[in-house]
Design a protein around this motif. Structure first.
Motif, mmCIF file in Angstrom:
data_model
loop_
_atom_site.group_PDB
_atom_site.id
_atom_site.type_symbol
_atom_site.label_atom_id
_atom_site.label_comp_id
_atom_site.label_asym_id
_atom_site.label_seq_id
_atom_site.Cartn_x
_atom_site.Cartn_y
_atom_site.Cartn_z
ATOM 1 N N ARG A 159 -6.513 -28.076 -18.448
ATOM 2 C CA ARG A 159 -5.074 -27.800 -18.367
ATOM 3 C C ARG A 159 -4.309 -28.757 -19.286
ATOM 4 O O ARG A 159 -3.348 -28.354 -19.952
ATOM 5 C CB ARG A 159 -4.592 -27.960 -16.923
ATOM 6 C CG ARG A 159 -5.057 -26.833 -16.013
ATOM 7 C CD ARG A 159 -4.709 -27.099 -14.545
ATOM 8 N NE ARG A 159 -3.309 -27.403 -14.345
ATOM 9 C CZ ARG A 159 -2.326 -26.498 -14.332
ATOM 10 N NH1 ARG A 159 -2.618 -25.225 -14.522
ATOM 11 N NH2 ARG A 159 -1.085 -26.852 -14.113
ATOM 12 N N GLU A 160 -4.760 -30.006 -19.340
ATOM 13 C CA GLU A 160 -4.098 -30.993 -20.189
ATOM 14 C C GLU A 160 -4.278 -30.672 -21.669
ATOM 15 O O GLU A 160 -3.300 -30.648 -22.430
ATOM 16 C CB GLU A 160 -4.672 -32.377 -19.899
ATOM 17 C CG GLU A 160 -4.161 -33.472 -20.827
ATOM 18 C CD GLU A 160 -4.802 -34.821 -20.547
ATOM 19 O OE1 GLU A 160 -4.481 -35.772 -21.282
ATOM 20 O OE2 GLU A 160 -5.617 -34.917 -19.608
ATOM 21 N N THR A 219 -2.380 -27.410 -22.748
ATOM 22 C CA THR A 219 -0.927 -27.594 -22.762
ATOM 23 C C THR A 219 -0.513 -28.460 -23.944
ATOM 24 O O THR A 219 0.468 -28.157 -24.647
ATOM 25 C CB THR A 219 -0.449 -28.240 -21.447
ATOM 26 O OG1 THR A 219 -0.855 -27.422 -20.338
ATOM 27 C CG2 THR A 219 1.066 -28.386 -21.427
ATOM 28 N N ASN A 273 -0.412 -38.520 -12.605
ATOM 29 C CA ASN A 273 -0.108 -38.857 -13.992
ATOM 30 C C ASN A 273 -1.139 -39.825 -14.578
ATOM 31 O O ASN A 273 -1.366 -39.856 -15.790
ATOM 32 C CB ASN A 273 1.286 -39.474 -14.085
ATOM 33 C CG ASN A 273 1.771 -39.611 -15.517
ATOM 34 O OD1 ASN A 273 2.021 -38.620 -16.186
ATOM 35 N ND2 ASN A 273 1.889 -40.848 -15.985
ATOM 36 N N ILE A 277 -3.778 -38.386 -16.837
ATOM 37 C CA ILE A 277 -3.378 -37.753 -18.096
ATOM 38 C C ILE A 277 -3.483 -38.769 -19.225
ATOM 39 O O ILE A 277 -3.018 -39.908 -19.095
ATOM 40 C CB ILE A 277 -1.931 -37.222 -18.016
ATOM 41 C CG1 ILE A 277 -1.808 -36.181 -16.894
ATOM 42 C CG2 ILE A 277 -1.506 -36.606 -19.341
ATOM 43 C CD1 ILE A 277 -0.383 -35.692 -16.667
ATOM 44 N N ASN A 314 -0.883 -37.534 -24.431
ATOM 45 C CA ASN A 314 -0.572 -36.142 -24.086
ATOM 46 C C ASN A 314 0.585 -36.016 -23.105
ATOM 47 O O ASN A 314 1.044 -34.900 -22.832
ATOM 48 C CB ASN A 314 -1.797 -35.449 -23.477
ATOM 49 C CG ASN A 314 -2.948 -35.358 -24.453
ATOM 50 O OD1 ASN A 314 -2.740 -35.391 -25.660
ATOM 51 N ND2 ASN A 314 -4.163 -35.247 -23.940
ATOM 52 N N ILE A 358 3.137 -32.634 -22.057
ATOM 53 C CA ILE A 358 3.145 -32.054 -20.712
ATOM 54 C C ILE A 358 4.541 -32.149 -20.103
ATOM 55 O O ILE A 358 5.019 -31.208 -19.448
ATOM 56 C CB ILE A 358 2.088 -32.749 -19.836
ATOM 57 C CG1 ILE A 358 0.694 -32.386 -20.347
ATOM 58 C CG2 ILE A 358 2.241 -32.336 -18.365
ATOM 59 C CD1 ILE A 358 -0.435 -33.137 -19.706
ATOM 60 N N PRO A 378 -4.735 -32.318 -14.448
ATOM 61 C CA PRO A 378 -4.894 -32.220 -15.905
ATOM 62 C C PRO A 378 -6.326 -32.008 -16.374
ATOM 63 O O PRO A 378 -6.549 -31.391 -17.428
ATOM 64 C CB PRO A 378 -4.351 -33.566 -16.401
ATOM 65 C CG PRO A 378 -4.510 -34.488 -15.235
ATOM 66 C CD PRO A 378 -4.244 -33.643 -14.038
#
Length: 344
Positions: free
Chosen positions: A259-260, A263, A289, A292, A296, A300, A319
């Motif tokens: 997902r990280e 995105t 957080n 992540i 990045n 996001i 993420p």
């Protein structure tokens, strides 16, 4: 990322429509008398026996009749078995939520909802009564099978189409893949006639060919498996194509996307393509957080600020979870909407 409280399913009533390729209750047992000179006769009959297509009467298929956008959507929904069984909504969905020109009381309303929710590529300003061209129908069919059946997105060798200069740029990739899948073939002179209105017989043949392809080319992953970088790049470049941008993205095509990473790649690509501006952010608290990558975080936060992505109910982003084709397609769609919204 759908918020839900109420489930709706496709009803039998919505499949009963006049002059469509689907729907007459007698279709599976009837015999069409107007197919003798139609090359795709056997394919049409096979679809009829499967209950996918029907005639305008018990004996007439009307193969040369042109089909409308609404009839095309209903055909795709039925042929691919699309539904809303696993989807819930915060309010009862209406066709006009997805297609501006749709009538919520029309026979096609439920089909439009089902198709849109299943990420069939339909223009927001679609005119349900418009006769579809060969390129429009083929594009919708190719994208529908790729998204709904989780097909790996391919970059086929480009076939020379003699009238390729008449193709709409946004549809050219789908047409090339349609040729690769065997869904369509060129005419003997190498042309495609992209702007010609598609007939019922032609549409039925394309659907038959698509279903035939799917029989021997099942998706190598389930809907819950993460997409590859190649698939992620294709989704992003397709989204940019809708905005008039052609860009090459270099990335390991076999890497699995999280997902990280998806995105970040989408936001970074849209910004470097000058489709999204660098915006002043009021950072949203993300409960995970710390998971992540620092480089990045900005992308996001930008995606959150523009409603391209959402946090989970508990404030997390997950993420490092692999991103599915469904979620990635939805994020790419939301990015296009965000760009269009910034233009207003």
């Amino acid at each position: 990322m759908k918020k839900t409280i109420k489930t709706f399913t496709l009803t039998a009533a919505t499949a009963l429509l006049s002059l469509s390729l689907v729907g007459q209750s007698f279709a599976a047992t009837s015999s069409f008398t107007d197919l003798n000179n139609i090359a795709s006769k056997d394919k049409i009959i096979a679809l009829q026996e499967s209950g996918i297509v029907g005639g305008i009467t018990s004996t007439l298929f009307s193969p040369q009749e042109k089909i409308t956008a609404a009839q095309s959507v209903q055909l795709l929904v039925n042929a691919l078995g699309l539904n809303l069984d696993l989807v819930r909504f915060v309010k009862e969905p209406k066709a006009s939520d997805y297609i501006t020109n749709a009538s919520n009381d029309a026979w096609y309303a439920q089909a439009l909802i089902v198709a849109a929710v299943n990420n069939v590529d339909l223009p927001k300003d679609l005119n349900p009564d418009k006769k579809l061209t060969r390129e429009e129908f083929t594009h919708q069919l190719v994208r529908a099978i790729e998204v709904s059946k989780n097909l790996p997105l391919i970059n086929p060798l480009v076939v020379d189409i003699k009238d390729g200069d008449q193709l709409t740029v946004d549809y050219s990739g789908s047409i090339q893949r349609g040729l690769k899948y065997g869904i369509i073939t060129l005419n003997t002179d190498g042309t495609f006639n992209p702007k010609a209105e598609i007939t019922r017989a032609e549409a039925a043949e394309e659907v038959y060919n698509a279903l035939d392809y799917l029989k021997t080319h099942q998706a190598p992953v389930t809907s819950n498996d993460p997409i590859s970088a190649a698939q992620g790049v294709q989704l992003i470049t397709d989204a940019l194509g809708k905005l008039g941008t052609d860009i090459k993205i270099k990335i390991d095509p076999d890497a699995k996307m999280t997902r990280e990473s998806f995105t970040y790649l989408l936001i970074h690509t849209f910004q470097t393509s000058e489709k999204l501006p660098m915006i002043k952010l009021n950072p949203v608290e993300i409960k995970d957080n710390d998971k992540i990558d620092l480089s990045n975080v900005g992308a996001i936060q930008t995606a959150l600020a523009l409603d391209i992505v959402e946090l989970n109910a508990d404030g997390t982003f997950h993420p490092q979870d692999g991103i599915t084709l469904t979620d990635a397609t939805e994020i790419a769609t939301q990015a296009v909407k965000a760009v269009e919204g910034l233009k207003k």
